[in-house]
Design a protein around this motif. Sequence first.
Motif, short mmCIF file in Angstrom:
data_model
loop_
_atom_site.label_atom_id
_atom_site.label_comp_id
_atom_site.label_asym_id
_atom_site.label_seq_id
_atom_site.Cartn_x
_atom_site.Cartn_y
_atom_site.Cartn_z
N ASP A 30 -19.39 11.86 66.56
CA ASP A 30 -18.43 11.23 65.09
C ASP A 30 -17.68 12.76 64.69
O ASP A 30 -18.33 13.58 64.31
CB ASP A 30 -19.25 10.82 64.39
N PRO A 38 -21.53 4.94 67.20
CA PRO A 38 -21.92 5.46 66.07
C PRO A 38 -23.29 5.28 65.59
O PRO A 38 -24.01 4.33 65.97
CB PRO A 38 -21.11 4.55 64.93
N HIS A 77 -20.30 0.64 60.36
CA HIS A 77 -19.39 1.19 59.91
C HIS A 77 -18.28 -0.23 59.85
O HIS A 77 -18.54 -1.00 60.60
CB HIS A 77 -18.76 2.13 60.96
N LYS A 111 -14.94 0.68 59.78
CA LYS A 111 -13.76 0.83 60.87
C LYS A 111 -14.02 2.20 61.94
O LYS A 111 -14.81 2.93 61.27
CB LYS A 111 -12.19 1.35 59.98
N VAL A 112 -13.22 2.35 62.83
CA VAL A 112 -13.37 3.25 63.72
C VAL A 112 -12.13 3.78 63.89
O VAL A 112 -11.16 2.80 64.38
CB VAL A 112 -14.51 3.21 65.01
N GLY A 161 -14.65 -2.28 63.08
CA GLY A 161 -15.87 -2.00 63.10
C GLY A 161 -16.96 -3.18 63.44
O GLY A 161 -16.53 -4.10 62.76
N THR A 171 -13.89 8.83 65.04
CA THR A 171 -14.86 9.06 63.93
C THR A 171 -15.02 7.49 63.13
O THR A 171 -14.00 6.57 63.38
CB THR A 171 -13.89 9.99 63.25
N THR A 172 -15.80 7.29 62.19
CA THR A 172 -16.10 6.36 61.63
C THR A 172 -15.76 6.80 59.99
O THR A 172 -15.65 5.76 59.23
CB THR A 172 -17.72 5.77 61.49
#
Length: 582
Positions: A361, A381, A385, A387-388, A425, A450-451
Motif C-alpha cells: 500500500d 489491503p 477501505h 476506495k482504492v 473498495g 493505495t487505499t
Amino acid sequence: MTSATFRSLLAACRMLLLHCPLLLLLLPLSSRTQKLPTRDEELFQMQIRDKAFFHDSSVVPDGAEISSYLFRDTPKRYFFVVEEDNTPLAVTVTPCDAPLEWKLSVQELPEEASGEGSGEPEPLEQQKQQITNEEGTELFSYKGNDVEYFVSSSSPSGLYQLDLLSTEKDTHFKVYATTTPESDQPYPELPYDPRIDVTSLGRTTVTLAWKPSPTASLLKQPIQYCIVINKEHNFKSLCAVEAKLSSDDAFMMAPKPGLDFSPFDFAHFGFPTDNNAGKERGFLKSSSKFGRQTSSKPRVDLHKVCIGNKNIFTVSDLKPDTQYYFDMFAVNTNTNMSTAYVGTFARTKEEAKQKTVELKDGKVTDVFIKRKGAKFLRFAPVSSHQKVTFSVHSCLDAVQIQVRRDGKLLLSQNVEGVRQFQLRGKAKAKYLIRLKGSKKGASVLKILATTRPNKQSFPSLPEDTRIKAFDKLRTCSSVTVAWLGTQERNKFCIYKKEVDDNYNEEQKKREQNQCLGPDTRKKSEKVLCKYFHSQNIQKAVTTETIRGLQPGKSYLLDVYVIGHGGHSVKYQSKLVKTRKFC
C-alpha cells in the motif's frame, strides 16, 4: 497370350461367376464382355486413361493404383492374370481409416484343348469340373491397418485372386499390382533411416527434420513432403489422413448403380428403398439421391501441410504443454502416390508459470514486461477501505491494465504516460492486476496501489507533454523553450545534452524512457529547477531561455516534473540547434 488361351480364360472366369454368388455383385453383368487388360496389350494404355473403364471394376490393372470401398462385413474380390511363369510380382494394399483382412491366392488357368492345336476352348462342363475341383493356393494373408506388400521375384502363371474384408466399419482402400516392379517404382523410396527427428522444442513450436527420399536425390524424380499434425495418433498412410480430413465415419460416397450393383441389391448394402429401410445402417438417410452424407460429429483437429522438397520444417501456433503426433509422407508428384516415414510425437513445453508480485500500500513498484508478454500483480489491503487508487506510469509504449476484484473484472484500459484509476473498495477484497505489454517491444512501467486517496506519489501531467522551441528567439548561444504545467504546484527541472549533428529521431526514441529520472543525468547537464502552477489551466505555461550554448551545435532538451513523493516523469525530448552565424 494366344487368342485361344484368352478365350479359355474368359470361359474360366464365366464359370467362376456361376459358382460364386459374391462375384455376381462384384463383376459387371452386361452382355458386353470386359476384356482383362494386361501390360502387353496396346489397348491397355488407352483403357487406363479412361477412368470410367475401371470404375468399380473387379479387375486390377497392371501398373496402376485403384481406389475402392468396402462395406462392413461384406467381402470384396479382385482378379488379375499373370501369363507366364517366373514373372516378378508386387501387390500393395493400403487401408484407409480402418483395418483390413486380405489374402492373395493363385489358381492355375485351365489348359487348352489338345484337339490338333485347334485353339478351341475345352467343353464348358470340363472347364467347370476343373475350376470347382481346385480352390487355389494361398500366397499371402494379412490383418491390420498397415500398408502391406506381397513381393515375389518369380511368380507362376495363373489367375490371381485378392480377397478383402473390413469387420470394423465401411472404409476406403487402395490396391496396386505390377508385374514390372523394378522399372515402375511408383511409390517413393524411404531413406535407410526413415525416422522423423525432433530437433527443437518450444512452448508453441516444434522443429522437425528427416532424411530425403532416394527417389528425389538419386532418381531425380519430383518429390514433395507433406506433414500431418494431430493430437490423437500417428497415421500409417496418407490415404488414412485424407479419409479423416474428408469427414468422419460416414465419409463415403454412395456407389453408383450400374457396374457393381443392380438396383435391387442396394437395400442389402445400407441403401434404403423406403422410409423404414436402412435402420440397421444408420449413416444413410432415405433419399432419392445418393451423395455425401453429413454428420453432426465435430471436425477432427487434424492439419496437413505440403512443403515442397525441403527436409526441415518448423510447426508453429501449437498449444503449450500439449502432445502432438507428427507424420511425414513423401509424395511422387508424377504418380500422386505416397510413402509414409516413421511417425513421431512430442509434447510442447509448459507455459512459464507467472510469478505474482505483491503490491504494498502506497509504494511504487517497477515492472518490466517482455514484448507481447504479461505480468500479474496482487494487492490485498490489510484493512477495510472505501476506495482504492491505482496509478500507472507507462514509461515507453502503451500497456494494457486489467483489474479484477475477487475474480470480477472491474477495469480494462490501455495506458500511455501516467493514468490514475479509482475503484470502489470492499472489505477483505483481493485485487489481481494483469499488465500486458506492447507488440512493438519490451515495456517498462511503474505502478502504485493505495487505499489512501490523498497520498499521490505520481505527479499530475498535462495532456500535451511536448516541449516547444521558438525559432525566432534562437541565437548562436541560446534557445528559448516553453512547456505546459498543471493546476497543482510541482517542481520542474530542465536538462541539456550536446549531441552529434547526425542525431536522429530513432536515437531520440531510444531515450524516451519517461521513468528515468534526473538522478540518471550528469550534474553538468542540469540547467535549472523551478516551481510553477496556475489555477487557470489556460495560463499554466512557462518559458525558459537556456544560455551558454555553442554556435551551430545540436542539443537534446529534457524537462522532468517531480511529484511530492519524489517520483518524476519526463516530458517528450526536444532536439534544438543554435545558429551558426549571428
